[in-house]
Scaffold this motif. Structure first.
Motif, PDB file in Angstrom:
ATOM      1  N   MET A 119       0.859  -1.116   0.318  1.00 39.90           N
ATOM      2  CA  MET A 119       0.127   0.102   0.053  1.00 39.90           C
ATOM      3  C   MET A 119       0.973   1.187  -0.424  1.00 39.90           C
ATOM      4  O   MET A 119       2.210   0.868   1.162  1.00 39.90           O
ATOM      5  N   THR A 120       0.632   2.233  -0.596  1.00 36.48           N
ATOM      6  CA  THR A 120       1.044   3.647  -0.046  1.00 36.48           C
ATOM      7  C   THR A 120       0.609   4.382  -0.460  1.00 36.48           C
ATOM      8  O   THR A 120      -0.800   4.405  -0.822  1.00 36.48           O
ATOM      9  N   CYS A 121       0.459   5.740   0.019  1.00 37.65           N
ATOM     10  CA  CYS A 121      -0.189   6.925   0.302  1.00 37.65           C
ATOM     11  C   CYS A 121       0.909   8.697  -0.155  1.00 37.65           C
ATOM     12  O   CYS A 121       1.974   8.271   0.635  1.00 37.65           O
ATOM     13  N   PHE A 122      -0.083   9.771   0.162  1.00 41.95           N
ATOM     14  CA  PHE A 122       0.784  10.419  -0.143  1.00 41.95           C
ATOM     15  C   PHE A 122       1.035  11.139   1.063  1.00 41.95           C
ATOM     16  O   PHE A 122       0.058  11.547   1.530  1.00 41.95           O
ATOM     17  N   GLU A 123       1.670  11.921   1.871  1.00 47.40           N
ATOM     18  CA  GLU A 123       1.905  12.737   3.363  1.00 47.40           C
ATOM     19  C   GLU A 123       1.577  13.539   3.175  1.00 47.40           C
ATOM     20  O   GLU A 123       2.076  14.944   3.006  1.00 47.40           O
ATOM     21  N   THR A 124       0.382  13.441   3.551  1.00 46.90           N
ATOM     22  CA  THR A 124      -0.703  15.560   2.829  1.00 46.90           C
ATOM     23  C   THR A 124       0.528  15.839   4.835  1.00 46.90           C
ATOM     24  O   THR A 124       0.527  16.274   5.576  1.00 46.90           O
ATOM     25  N   THR A 125       0.388  17.731   4.129  1.00 48.45           N
ATOM     26  CA  THR A 125       1.121  18.739   5.250  1.00 48.45           C
ATOM     27  C   THR A 125       1.175  20.043   4.305  1.00 48.45           C
ATOM     28  O   THR A 125       0.808  19.690   3.533  1.00 48.45           O
ATOM     29  N   ASP A 126       1.669  21.379   5.072  1.00 51.27           N
ATOM     30  CA  ASP A 126       1.558  22.353   4.986  1.00 51.27           C
ATOM     31  C   ASP A 126       3.442  22.575   4.732  1.00 51.27           C
ATOM     32  O   ASP A 126       3.266  23.893   4.775  1.00 51.27           O
ATOM     33  N   ARG A 127       3.381  21.852   5.240  1.00 50.84           N
ATOM     34  CA  ARG A 127       5.088  22.414   5.991  1.00 50.84           C
ATOM     35  C   ARG A 127       5.700  23.033   5.073  1.00 50.84           C
ATOM     36  O   ARG A 127       7.016  23.828   5.048  1.00 50.84           O
ATOM     37  N   ASN A 128       6.021  23.158   3.334  1.00 48.66           N
ATOM     38  CA  ASN A 128       6.630  23.629   2.193  1.00 48.66           C
ATOM     39  C   ASN A 128       5.673  24.303   2.295  1.00 48.66           C
ATOM     40  O   ASN A 128       6.412  26.015   1.963  1.00 48.66           O
ATOM     41  N   PHE A 129       4.677  24.777   2.136  1.00 44.92           N
ATOM     42  CA  PHE A 129       3.801  25.265   0.438  1.00 44.92           C
ATOM     43  C   PHE A 129       2.689  26.238   0.844  1.00 44.92           C
ATOM     44  O   PHE A 129       2.133  26.582   0.122  1.00 44.92           O
ATOM     45  N   GLY A 130       2.541  25.716   2.252  1.00 46.31           N
ATOM     46  CA  GLY A 130       1.187  26.112   2.766  1.00 46.31           C
ATOM     47  C   GLY A 130      -0.146  25.098   2.211  1.00 46.31           C
ATOM     48  O   GLY A 130      -0.193  23.951   2.036  1.00 46.31           O
ATOM     49  N   MET A 131      -1.183  25.321   2.304  1.00 46.73           N
ATOM     50  CA  MET A 131      -2.476  25.346   1.929  1.00 46.73           C
ATOM     51  C   MET A 131      -2.156  24.671   0.812  1.00 46.73           C
ATOM     52  O   MET A 131      -2.801  23.387   0.560  1.00 46.73           O
ATOM     53  N   ILE A 177      -6.311   3.491  -8.357  1.00 45.84           N
ATOM     54  CA  ILE A 177      -6.519   2.107  -8.056  1.00 45.84           C
ATOM     55  C   ILE A 177      -7.882   1.113  -8.063  1.00 45.84           C
ATOM     56  O   ILE A 177      -7.860   0.457  -8.602  1.00 45.84           O
ATOM     57  N   LYS A 178      -8.569   1.828  -8.099  1.00 46.04           N
ATOM     58  CA  LYS A 178     -10.527   1.302  -8.195  1.00 46.04           C
ATOM     59  C   LYS A 178     -10.736   0.851  -9.335  1.00 46.04           C
ATOM     60  O   LYS A 178     -11.255   0.022 -10.112  1.00 46.04           O
ATOM     61  N   ALA A 179     -10.082   1.777 -10.762  1.00 55.27           N
ATOM     62  CA  ALA A 179     -10.370   1.652 -12.132  1.00 55.27           C
ATOM     63  C   ALA A 179      -9.924   0.681 -12.103  1.00 55.27           C
ATOM     64  O   ALA A 179     -10.014  -0.242 -13.480  1.00 55.27           O
ATOM     65  N   GLU A 180      -8.497   0.220 -12.330  1.00 56.63           N
ATOM     66  CA  GLU A 180      -7.296  -0.949 -13.029  1.00 56.63           C
ATOM     67  C   GLU A 180      -7.432  -1.992 -11.580  1.00 56.63           C
ATOM     68  O   GLU A 180      -6.628  -3.000 -12.132  1.00 56.63           O
ATOM     69  N   TYR A 181      -7.849  -2.282 -10.479  1.00 56.46           N
ATOM     70  CA  TYR A 181      -7.897  -3.367  -9.685  1.00 56.46           C
ATOM     71  C   TYR A 181      -8.249  -4.803 -10.421  1.00 56.46           C
ATOM     72  O   TYR A 181      -7.389  -5.181 -10.612  1.00 56.46           O
ATOM     73  N   ASN A 182      -9.372  -4.200 -11.378  1.00 52.98           N
ATOM     74  CA  ASN A 182      -9.542  -5.898 -11.338  1.00 52.98           C
ATOM     75  C   ASN A 182      -8.737  -6.084 -12.881  1.00 52.98           C
ATOM     76  O   ASN A 182      -9.790  -6.918 -13.600  1.00 52.98           O
ATOM     77  N   SER A 183      -8.238  -5.252 -13.654  1.00 48.56           N
ATOM     78  CA  SER A 183      -8.269  -5.044 -14.827  1.00 48.56           C
ATOM     79  C   SER A 183      -6.677  -6.360 -15.156  1.00 48.56           C
ATOM     80  O   SER A 183      -6.694  -6.855 -16.423  1.00 48.56           O
ATOM     81  N   SER A 184      -6.021  -6.682 -13.975  1.00 49.07           N
ATOM     82  CA  SER A 184      -5.308  -7.849 -14.228  1.00 49.07           C
ATOM     83  C   SER A 184      -5.023  -8.499 -12.774  1.00 49.07           C
ATOM     84  O   SER A 184      -4.691  -7.388 -11.947  1.00 49.07           O
ATOM     85  N   PRO A 185      -4.532  -9.779 -12.625  1.00 48.58           N
ATOM     86  CA  PRO A 185      -4.361 -10.470 -11.073  1.00 48.58           C
ATOM     87  C   PRO A 185      -2.487  -8.848 -10.692  1.00 48.58           C
ATOM     88  O   PRO A 185      -2.424  -8.937  -9.262  1.00 48.58           O
ATOM     89  N   LEU A 186      -1.622  -8.910 -11.738  1.00 50.04           N
ATOM     90  CA  LEU A 186      -1.031  -8.109 -11.020  1.00 50.04           C
ATOM     91  C   LEU A 186      -1.459  -6.519 -10.438  1.00 50.04           C
ATOM     92  O   LEU A 186      -1.008  -6.190  -9.760  1.00 50.04           O
ATOM     93  N   ASN A 187      -2.298  -5.991 -10.853  1.00 52.20           N
ATOM     94  CA  ASN A 187      -3.259  -4.524 -10.482  1.00 52.20           C
ATOM     95  C   ASN A 187      -3.759  -4.778  -8.803  1.00 52.20           C
ATOM     96  O   ASN A 187      -3.469  -4.343  -8.688  1.00 52.20           O
ATOM     97  N   LYS A 188      -3.563  -6.105  -8.687  1.00 45.54           N
ATOM     98  CA  LYS A 188      -4.463  -5.997  -7.357  1.00 45.54           C
ATOM     99  C   LYS A 188      -3.247  -6.337  -6.530  1.00 45.54           C
ATOM    100  O   LYS A 188      -4.042  -6.281  -4.711  1.00 45.54           O
ATOM    101  N   LEU A 189      -1.806  -6.548  -6.678  1.00 44.14           N
ATOM    102  CA  LEU A 189      -1.038  -6.384  -5.345  1.00 44.14           C
ATOM    103  C   LEU A 189      -1.608  -4.705  -4.676  1.00 44.14           C
ATOM    104  O   LEU A 189      -0.058  -5.255  -3.638  1.00 44.14           O
ATOM    105  N   VAL A 190      -1.178  -3.687  -5.700  1.00 44.03           N
ATOM    106  CA  VAL A 190      -0.804  -2.589  -4.938  1.00 44.03           C
ATOM    107  C   VAL A 190      -2.545  -1.771  -4.568  1.00 44.03           C
ATOM    108  O   VAL A 190      -3.520  -2.127  -5.009  1.00 44.03           O
TER     109      VAL A 190
END
Length: 442
Positions: free
Chosen positions: A151-163, A180-193
């Motif tokens: 799994m991955t995600c982006f680190e939401t913050t205001d520490r560099n450029f504010g809002m 991810i939702k759109a491509e999840y069932n398109s191939s077994p590989l895409n189900k990994l993330v």
């Protein structure tokens, strides 16, 4: 169908060690565990394990793949006597220097090394303030090219450029969830993330940011992955600006539930711990990172209903992480024994179950075929009653022989199915360029 023959099956919870077992696998699932399975499935391909240990896949529950090219870093780093100066002088300069090439190779190399160390899944937490849009899909490419679940995600913050930065971070999390939702069932590989919602820490998140995350959570039904109380500063700033503990503040914005991952949690109050347990949120303990950053020790590990192990960017060797977690706990006068930390290692699979909608962490029919295979030669009897002792005092990642993810061997007989040498060569070049860019960032 594939049958792994004559293995020694090992489970962490409930703890079990059984010799001479066969495991039948079809597609990405275990269909049977027992003896003489080749007779039941005569058309199946068979691989002889010669007694090797077969265990459910190891999970690193908190990592930072963007830090993969920082090992042995030669960029000029000013003196950093405390945690905040370490963030500003090292990590927040590195993440601002990342570009598409360095991020891809950082994620790819981390994925390969995770597999080599016996990990079948990694829960990642990403930051690249000058490369926000599309950054999570770059990381996803590295996961998929290596064959790693995660799994991955982006680190939401205001520490560099504010809002503006904060809003872009939330948008990247939501856009990646849609992809991810759109491509999840398109191939077994895409189900990994899979995706979740990322946030840096309460001390770089104003209330407006928490409100945006609440809205994103309602839209996506994803869990929040955030650092909390890694250092005392996070707590004192929350008290100063908001008049409350950081966990209580997150709860005001409805950001705590069974999909929430709280990294570190060293300095939480008793009320915060109670609230986390009530919300069924998970805490991820990162022993080596805490020691390296000199932020203190988490004396509350025994109080959390669900605690897992992560590395916070210090590699992906979960055998080593378990050892450090246990020995530091004992050094700090803690009461827990190795079996408690073995259960924390197992709990990484519980986190996968909560997010993937599949069964993980057991060698049984119907469970996902994510397996770590080791050739550990025990010098003393190996059995359920002392398995945790073997993990803490003997076994290491050097014993990893093969790794199966979603029923596919991604690492076998200590070899990847493709030549990794050119990838490492490209990564070294990307690292040199990254370090040079860091030197130009104030």
């Amino acid at each position: 169908m594939l049958i792994l023959k004559n293995g020694t099956t090992v489970q962490f919870a409930p703890c079990r060690v059984e010799e001479g077992r066969d495991i039948a696998i079809e597609d990405d699932k275990i269909v049977a565990v027992g003896t003489h399975l080749a007779e039941q499935y005569p058309a199946a391909e068979c691989k002889e394990l010669h007694g090797k240990l077969v265990m459910p896949g190891l999970v690193c529950a908190h990592n930072h793949f963007y830090s993969g090219l920082s090992r042995g870093i030669l960029a000029p780093i000013p003196p950093s006597p405390d945690f905040i100066s370490t963030l500003k002088n090292l990590w927040w300069r590195l993440d601002r220097a990342l570009d598409e090439e360095s991020l891809y190779y950082s994620g790819l190399i981390c994925s390969l090394e995770s597999i080599r160390n016996g990990c079948t899944a990694v829960i990642d937490h990403h930051a690249s303030p000058n490369l926000i849009k599309g950054s999570l899909n770059i990381l996803r490419r590295g996961f998929l090219d290596a064959g790693l679940r995660g799994m991955t995600c982006f680190e939401t913050t205001d520490r560099n450029f504010g809002m503006k930065e904060l809003e872009a971070g939330v948008e990247e999390n939501v856009a990646f969830a849609r992809l991810i939702k759109a491509e999840y069932n398109s191939s077994p590989l895409n189900k990994l993330v899979k995706s979740h919602l990322g946030a840096h820490a309460p001390f770089t998140l104003p209330d407006a940011g928490l409100e945006l995350l609440r809205q994103a959570k309602q839209e996506t039904d994803l869990g929040l992955h955030i650092h909390v109380a890694e250092d005392r500063y996070d707590v004192s700033r929350s008290h100063d600006l908001y008049g409350m503990d950081p966990i209580l503040r997150l709860d005001q914005f409805e950001l705590l539930d069974e999909k929430t991952l709280i990294a570190h949690a060293l300095w939480l109050s008793p009320d915060e711990i109670t609230l986390l347990n009530e919300r069924q949120a998970a805490v991820v303990h990162n022993a080596r990172s805490n020691m390296n950053n000199h932020v203190g020790y988490n004396h509350h590990l025994a109080r959390y209903q669900l605690a897992a192990l992560g590395t916070d960017g210090i590699g992906t060797d979960m055998f080593e992480e378990l050892k450090f977690a246990y020995f530091k706990h004992r050094d700090a006068g803690g009461p827990l024994w190795p079996d408690s930390f073995m259960r924390m290692l197992q709990n990484g699979n519980v986190l996968l179950e909560r997010n993937f909608g599949q069964r993980f962490g057991q060698l049984a029919a119907g469970y996902t075929a994510d397996l770590t295979i080791c050739d550990y030669s025990a010098p003393t009897p190996l059995q359920a009653e002392n398995l945790a002792g073997h993990l803490a005092f003997g076994q290491s990642s050097s014993s990893v022989h093969s790794v199966m993810i979603a029923g596919r061997m991604v690492y076998e007989d200590r070899q990847f199915p493709f030549d990794v040498a050119p990838l490492y060569a490209s990564a070294r070049k990307a690292a040199s360029r990254l370090w040079k860019k860091m030197g130009d960032i104030a």
